[in-house]
Write a protein that holds these residues in place. Structure first.
Motif, short mmCIF file in Angstrom:
data_model
loop_
_atom_site.label_atom_id
_atom_site.label_comp_id
_atom_site.label_asym_id
_atom_site.label_seq_id
_atom_site.Cartn_x
_atom_site.Cartn_y
_atom_site.Cartn_z
N SER A 136 -23.92 -31.91 33.55
CA SER A 136 -22.72 -31.67 32.76
C SER A 136 -23.07 -30.86 31.51
N TRP A 137 -22.05 -30.24 30.92
CA TRP A 137 -22.25 -29.56 29.64
C TRP A 137 -22.71 -30.57 28.59
N ASP A 138 -22.17 -31.75 28.61
CA ASP A 138 -22.55 -32.75 27.61
C ASP A 138 -24.03 -33.06 27.70
N GLU A 139 -24.54 -33.26 28.93
CA GLU A 139 -25.97 -33.54 29.07
C GLU A 139 -26.81 -32.34 28.64
N ALA A 140 -26.37 -31.15 29.02
CA ALA A 140 -27.13 -29.95 28.67
C ALA A 140 -27.22 -29.78 27.16
N THR B 244 -26.70 -32.01 24.77
CA THR B 244 -27.43 -33.13 24.16
C THR B 244 -28.93 -32.94 24.30
N THR B 245 -29.36 -32.54 25.49
CA THR B 245 -30.79 -32.32 25.74
C THR B 245 -31.34 -31.22 24.85
N ILE B 246 -30.62 -30.08 24.79
CA ILE B 246 -31.10 -28.94 24.01
C ILE B 246 -31.15 -29.28 22.53
N ALA B 247 -30.07 -29.86 22.02
CA ALA B 247 -30.03 -30.18 20.59
C ALA B 247 -31.12 -31.16 20.20
N ALA B 248 -31.34 -32.18 21.02
CA ALA B 248 -32.39 -33.18 20.71
C ALA B 248 -33.76 -32.52 20.67
#
Length: 692
Positions: free
Chosen positions: A81-85, A87-91
């Motif tokens: 999902s966009w949310d997972e993508a 979240t992963t990148i920002a973290a």
């Protein structure tokens, strides 16, 4: 059915920047045509862009965020999902930035030339985070630097005046493949009686259709320009009035070029003395008759060690003969600096943290730089790369090193893409980006003088998002609350040009969206009465700025790193020069995955001269290996005298995954840089070729 025509712009890295009419039926783009009313496009598109709907609706479009599940380079992903993508990148970026934000690097170039989707919101994001700067050198910085030392800015002859020239030198380019609308005007000039001369190591499609083709050795263009100046001065084919009023350093130039006799130049360039002398006379005598002579330089000549100096030398020629006096006279390399672009407003460099000392990475040395460890001189090791509008694994020099760098397991890589390119195969996260038909953008050009507007013709496909929206979302996830991260694409486009500048005082985004294009207010002959943008205000044969910057202040010749003459020991192992100019059906690495265009182009191939082929027992259609100490690739041989003796030509740039050995011509190119501007030396290469 509801049918509409939407005004758009070709976004690709080409001087023509065509105005488009997109036919949309019930929300589907059915056809892309050239705008018949746009003076440079004139209703005509190249074979690539005419198939733009085939690219937009391609079955292999990346339409959802993807996460890597296999090894880097294998291209194995699963949908997320966009949310997972996000979240992963920002973290990941937050964690790296907390240690040292300079370990984060953007990597982008001209996958779109748009001022909005290119580097507006993305640059704001990377400035805010404090990432390393990217020196975007891979195409034109060497020539641009030499040109600006001489004339002050990338300003030149208006393409709309080409048909008025009586002599046209097409130097280091193949406009049939890469500047079609200039070529259309060349044909008009030819019908009007103009003489057309191509200067190129390779007898390209364009060179075949010119009155004369001068096939000099790669990397020797600067010497040929010096020889022309020698003849012009010796035979007094000069405009003394123009020289006196609008140039500096003529006496020093006269002494310098006295050394460059036709005999010396012919030997350096691998051509005849008559070719040197007659070219200079044709150029000088045209001006003596009061007729316009035009030089259209392209980027081929500057992708060698002395590429910046080569462009500088050629840029001196029009002032010697007074060619600038005429509309249709002078020289064009790029018109980029004619546009009053508001890059500061779009990119917001003021967001960069004042507490950090910036670090700049040259995109042409990305292979070595990804493999470097942290050091005092280099700074922190690169830990994250965000790639957009580019495909470095295919296009960057010394490709083996580039691939090894991207294969690092400790390197976090995000790629914004339309397709699963060679670079996307190495990504940890792939984000689906919109094509030109799906977003808004504002455009300048580097081959004509029109401000352009691109309207979104269709809704984004799948879950694709514009580059701008992706970086807005990442900025939000990174808790960047500056108001500039909330500006819409239309608000960004409205800032594209400086409305206070006389050239663009008529710029209004809402109006431009309706009309599609508007020409800058500039004179037909930019330097008819001087007005050069150099420190002296004149064409600088002698440049004090070059001397301060550590260069020879006068035109000179800088031989290639790799040639039979300059490096005979290396030539003993690798006796053939190699260049890799654009294939007609590709645009850099774009369009390679469009089946109809790839079918037209055929298999990867190299052209080799009959004598060089016979010596190696190579026949047309044979599989050959092209190699040097940096690497190798295989291709089919085409035995032809289009390649001069001692030269092989590999039309490029193929995606590696479409080659039988998963390699392309950049396996053998070098990360060594040009004399000025930090550009790549793609055409400064020695190789050997063997059968099988």
């Amino acid at each position: 059915m509801a049918t509409t025509i939407v005004r758009a712009v070709c976004p690709h890295d080409c001087p023509d920047t065509c105005a488009l009419h997109v036919t949309v039926q019930d929300g589907i783009a059915t056809e892309v045509r050239g705008d018949p009313d746009h003076p440079t496009t004139a209703g005509v598109l190249c074979t690539k862009v005419a198939r733009y709907t085939e690219r937009t609706y391609h079955k292999d479009r990346v339409l959802h965020p993807l996460k890597r599940v296999g090894k880097k380079g294998e291209g194995q992903f699963e949908q997320i999902s966009w949310d997972e993508a996000l979240t992963t990148i920002a973290a990941k970026l937050k964690k790296i930035a907390d240690r040292n934000p300079l370990a984060i690097l953007p990597y982008s170039y001209a996958g779109t030339m748009g001022l909005v989707q290119g580097d507006s919101m993305s640059q704001r994001f990377f400035h805010k985070i404090g990432a390393s700067f990217l020196d975007r050198t891979i195409c034109a910085t060497a020539g641009g630097t030499g040109y600006k030392y001489t004339l002050g800015a990338r300003v030149g002859t208006d393409v709309e005046q080409t048909q008025n020239a009586h002599l046209i030198l097409i130097w280091g380019g193949n406009p049939i493949a890469s500047n079609l609308h200039f070529w259309m005007r060349v044909q008009e000039a030819k019908r009007n009686g103009a003489k057309i001369i191509a200067i190129d190591p390779y007898r390209s499609l364009t060179a075949e259709k010119c009155h004369q083709h001068i096939a000099l050795l790669p990397g020797t263009d600067a010497a040929l320009a010096l020889g022309m100046m020698h003849v012009l001065i010796k035979e007094d084919l000069l405009d003394h009035g123009y020289i006196s009023a609008y140039t500096t350093g003529f006496e020093q130039l006269k002494q310098r070029v006295a050394e460059w006799t036709p005999e010396r130049v012919a030997e350096a360039c691998g051509i005849s003395m008559d070719e040197v002398v007659n070219l200079a006379r044709a150029y000088g005598e045209c001006a003596q008759r009061g007729e316009a002579s035009m030089i259209r330089m392209n980027y081929g000549m500057q992708r060698v060690r002395g590429g910046g100096m080569a462009v500088r030398n050629i840029a001196c020629l029009p002032a010697l003969v007074g060619a600038w006096r005429h509309a249709g006279g002078g020289v064009q390399l790029s018109l980029s600096d004619t546009f009053p672009k508001n890059l500061t407003g779009l990119q917001r460099p003021d967001l960069f943290p004042q507490s950090l000392t910036p670090r700049t990475i040259n995109m042409s040395t990305i292979g070595d730089d990804l493999l470097r460890e942290s050091s005092g001189s280099f700074g922190p090791r690169i830990e994250a790369v965000i790639v957009y509008n580019s495909n470095p694994v295919a296009v960057a020099p010394e490709s083996n090193a580039v691939a090894r760098g991207f294969a690092r397991e400790d390197l976090f890589t995000v790629v914004l893409e339309h397709f699963q390119t060679d670079t996307a195969d190495y990504a940890d996260i792939v984000l689906p980006a919109t094509t030109q038909l799906e977003h808004v953008d504002a455009h300048s050009a580097y081959g004509h003088l029109y401000m352009m507007a691109n309207n979104a013709a269709i809704a984004p496909m799948g879950e694709a998002k514009p580059n701008t929206e992706i970086f807005r979302l990442l900025a939000h996830r990174m808790s960047f609350d500056d108001p500039c991260f909330r500006e819409s694409d239309d608000e960004l486009a409205a800032q594209a040009f400086k409305q206070s500048d006389a050239r663009a005082v008529h710029f209004d985004w809402s109006s431009l969206k309706k009309t599609g294009w508007a020409k800058l207010r500039v004179p037909d002959a930019p330097f008819a009465q001087g007005g050069f943008l150099t420190p002296s205000g004149k064409c600088e044969f002698y440049s004090e700025q070059m001397q301060r910057d550590g260069y020879d202040p006068l035109p000179t010749y800088i031989p290639p790193y790799e040639s039979v003459a300059s490096n005979p020991a290396l030539a003993g192992k690798y006796p053939l020069a190699m260049i890799s100019p654009p294939a007609r059906n590709f645009l850099n690495s774009s369009f390679v995955n469009v089946q109809s265009l790839r079918d037209t182009e055929g298999e990867p191939h190299v052209d080799i001269h009959p004598e060089d082929a016979q010596h190696r027992q190579i026949a047309s259609g044979d599989t050959v290996r092209i190699f040097n100490d940096r690497g190798s690739f295989v291709a089919l041989a085409r035995v032809t005298d289009k390649a001069r003796r001692g030269l092989v030509v590999g039309l490029s740039i193929w995606w590696k995954k479409f080659a039988s050995d998963q390699k392309n011509a950049n396996e053998v190119t070098s990360q060594r840089l040009t004399d000025m501007g930090g550009g790549p030396t793609f055409y400064d290469v020695l190789v050997q070729v063997e059968k099988g």
